[in-house]
Design a protein around this motif. Structure first.
Motif, PDB file in Angstrom:
ATOM      1  N   ASP A 187       2.821  -6.992 -10.536  1.00 64.54           N
ATOM      2  CA  ASP A 187       2.066  -5.830 -10.997  1.00 64.54           C
ATOM      3  C   ASP A 187       2.976  -4.910 -11.802  1.00 64.54           C
ATOM      4  OD1 ASP A 187      -0.205  -4.292 -11.294  1.00 64.54           O
ATOM      5  OD2 ASP A 187       0.108  -3.159  -9.457  1.00 64.54           O
ATOM      6  N   CYS A 188       3.830  -5.528 -12.604  1.00 61.90           N
ATOM      7  CA  CYS A 188       4.807  -4.783 -13.392  1.00 61.90           C
ATOM      8  C   CYS A 188       4.143  -4.246 -14.658  1.00 61.90           C
ATOM      9  CB  CYS A 188       5.983  -5.688 -13.759  1.00 61.90           C
ATOM     10  SG  CYS A 188       7.238  -4.866 -14.748  1.00 61.90           S
ATOM     11  N   HIS A 189       4.363  -2.989 -14.936  1.00 63.04           N
ATOM     12  CA  HIS A 189       3.726  -2.362 -16.099  1.00 63.04           C
ATOM     13  C   HIS A 189       4.695  -2.162 -17.251  1.00 63.04           C
ATOM     14  CE1 HIS A 189      -0.085  -0.718 -13.998  1.00 63.04           C
ATOM     15  NE2 HIS A 189       0.395  -1.748 -13.345  1.00 63.04           N
ATOM     16  N   THR A 190       5.891  -2.719 -17.162  1.00 62.64           N
ATOM     17  CA  THR A 190       6.842  -2.534 -18.260  1.00 62.64           C
ATOM     18  C   THR A 190       6.648  -3.605 -19.313  1.00 62.64           C
ATOM     19  OG1 THR A 190       8.509  -3.852 -17.115  1.00 62.64           O
ATOM     20  CG2 THR A 190       8.530  -1.478 -16.757  1.00 62.64           C
ATOM     21  N   THR A 250       0.817  -1.216   0.000  1.00 64.52           N
ATOM     22  CA  THR A 250       0.000   0.000   0.000  1.00 64.52           C
ATOM     23  C   THR A 250       0.854   1.270   0.000  1.00 64.52           C
ATOM     24  OG1 THR A 250      -0.077   0.191   2.411  1.00 64.52           O
ATOM     25  CG2 THR A 250      -1.746  -1.231   1.359  1.00 64.52           C
ATOM     26  N   ASP A 251       0.220   2.364  -0.374  1.00 61.64           N
ATOM     27  CA  ASP A 251       0.903   3.658  -0.315  1.00 61.64           C
ATOM     28  C   ASP A 251       1.358   3.953   1.116  1.00 61.64           C
ATOM     29  OD1 ASP A 251       0.521   4.048  -3.017  1.00 61.64           O
ATOM     30  OD2 ASP A 251      -1.189   5.395  -2.777  1.00 61.64           O
ATOM     31  N   ASP A 252       0.524   3.625   2.081  1.00 59.01           N
ATOM     32  CA  ASP A 252       0.871   3.901   3.473  1.00 59.01           C
ATOM     33  C   ASP A 252       2.100   3.107   3.910  1.00 59.01           C
ATOM     34  OD1 ASP A 252      -1.211   5.655   3.692  1.00 59.01           O
ATOM     35  OD2 ASP A 252      -2.545   4.279   4.769  1.00 59.01           O
ATOM     36  N   GLN A 253       2.185   1.858   3.474  1.00 57.68           N
ATOM     37  CA  GLN A 253       3.349   1.043   3.837  1.00 57.68           C
ATOM     38  C   GLN A 253       4.624   1.615   3.220  1.00 57.68           C
ATOM     39  OE1 GLN A 253       1.777  -2.674   2.393  1.00 57.68           O
ATOM     40  NE2 GLN A 253       1.074  -3.318   4.417  1.00 57.68           N
ATOM     41  N   VAL A 254       4.525   2.064   1.990  1.00 56.11           N
ATOM     42  CA  VAL A 254       5.688   2.658   1.331  1.00 56.11           C
ATOM     43  C   VAL A 254       6.049   3.977   2.008  1.00 56.11           C
ATOM     44  CG1 VAL A 254       6.567   3.634  -0.821  1.00 56.11           C
ATOM     45  CG2 VAL A 254       5.168   1.552  -0.866  1.00 56.11           C
ATOM     46  N   GLU A 255       5.056   4.778   2.295  1.00 55.59           N
ATOM     47  CA  GLU A 255       5.324   6.091   2.882  1.00 55.59           C
ATOM     48  C   GLU A 255       5.962   5.964   4.264  1.00 55.59           C
ATOM     49  OE1 GLU A 255       5.534   8.951   1.760  1.00 55.59           O
ATOM     50  OE2 GLU A 255       5.827   9.985   3.672  1.00 55.59           O
ATOM     51  N   ARG A 279      -1.927   5.128 -10.955  1.00 50.31           N
ATOM     52  CA  ARG A 279      -0.885   5.145  -9.938  1.00 50.31           C
ATOM     53  C   ARG A 279      -0.385   6.559  -9.741  1.00 50.31           C
ATOM     54  NH1 ARG A 279       3.342   0.336 -11.219  1.00 50.31           N
ATOM     55  NH2 ARG A 279       2.030  -1.412 -10.644  1.00 50.31           N
ATOM     56  N   ARG A 280       0.097   6.811  -8.550  1.00 55.06           N
ATOM     57  CA  ARG A 280       0.805   8.069  -8.333  1.00 55.06           C
ATOM     58  C   ARG A 280       2.212   7.717  -7.872  1.00 55.06           C
ATOM     59  NH1 ARG A 280       1.590   9.343  -3.166  1.00 55.06           N
ATOM     60  NH2 ARG A 280       0.330   8.421  -1.523  1.00 55.06           N
ATOM     61  N   PRO A 281       3.173   8.554  -8.208  1.00 55.20           N
ATOM     62  CA  PRO A 281       4.560   8.252  -7.838  1.00 55.20           C
ATOM     63  C   PRO A 281       4.714   8.144  -6.324  1.00 55.20           C
ATOM     64  CG  PRO A 281       4.472  10.037  -9.438  1.00 55.20           C
ATOM     65  CD  PRO A 281       3.056   9.789  -8.985  1.00 55.20           C
ATOM     66  N   ARG A 282       5.478   7.175  -5.893  1.00 54.43           N
ATOM     67  CA  ARG A 282       5.717   7.000  -4.462  1.00 54.43           C
ATOM     68  C   ARG A 282       7.055   7.583  -4.034  1.00 54.43           C
ATOM     69  NH1 ARG A 282       3.420   0.768  -4.052  1.00 54.43           N
ATOM     70  NH2 ARG A 282       1.322   1.279  -3.346  1.00 54.43           N
TER      71      ARG A 282
END
Lengths: 130, 55
Positions: B52-55, A90-95, B4-7
């Motif tokens: 979940d690879c998009h390449t 999840t985004d939260d886990q990454v953040e 997706r948004r950049p992480r």
């Protein structure tokens, strides 16, 4: 366990895998990667998990209660999710992990974890198949 | 599929030693001809889906 060198004889894949594995330990925080490597080994039943001390294994099994450092907690949370279902991180886990490592540290840690995990899984697959 | 948004900041890449070695390992794996090309491609696609690879 069959040596990787035997499996990949005649290929330069082993050379590059070993280079990546060695680099993984240079580019990220070693104790943090060791912590996650050991938890990963426990989760996928890698033979190296059997080499862990009882105290280490017990601490990692109950890390949610026993590990208090926020970066370690974020890294272990990420490692468990990554191991079980990487597409559902999840985004939260990454953040949470990024907050402790910054962008570059996060990317380096993830690449290091990837290399360590790939190597472990390859060892296990080759042991079962060959 | 949700967008997706950049992480991490755009342009952030792994440190050179790991990045280079991973690329070289991937290339060496592709060059390895001990597994037939169809099986190799099926495995590649399965791994891409799993990651979940998009390449």
């Amino acid at each position: 366990m069959m040596e990787l060198a035997v499996v990949l004889e005649g290929s330069d894949a082993l050379e590059h895998l070993e280079a990546a594995h060695n680099a993984a330990w240079v580019v990220t925080d070693r104790p943090l990667l060791e912590l996650c490597r050991d938890r990963l080994a426990m989760l996928i039943d890698h033979p190296s998990a059997l080499q862990l001390s009882d105290a280490r294994r017990d601490r990692l099994r109950a890390w949610a209660e026993q590990v208090t450092d926020p970066v370690e907690r974020a890294a272990l949370t990420f490692t468990e999710q990554y191991t079980l279902d990487v597409a559902s991180v999840t985004d939260d886990q990454v953040e949470a992990l990024r907050a402790g490592l910054d962008d570059q540290g996060l990317v380096d840690f993830l690449n290091a974890l990837l290399v360590v995990e790939q190597r472990m899984r390859l060892e296990m697959v080759w042991e079962q198949v060959l | 599929m949700s967008p997706r948004r950049p992480r991490v900041a755009v342009g952030t890449v792994a440190a050179e030693p790991v990045r280079a070695a991973l690329h070289q390992f991937a290339a060496a794996a592709i060059r390895n001809d001990s597994v037939d090309s169809i099986t190799t491609e099926l495995v590649r696609l399965r791994c891409a889906a799993h990651h979940d690879c998009h390449t």
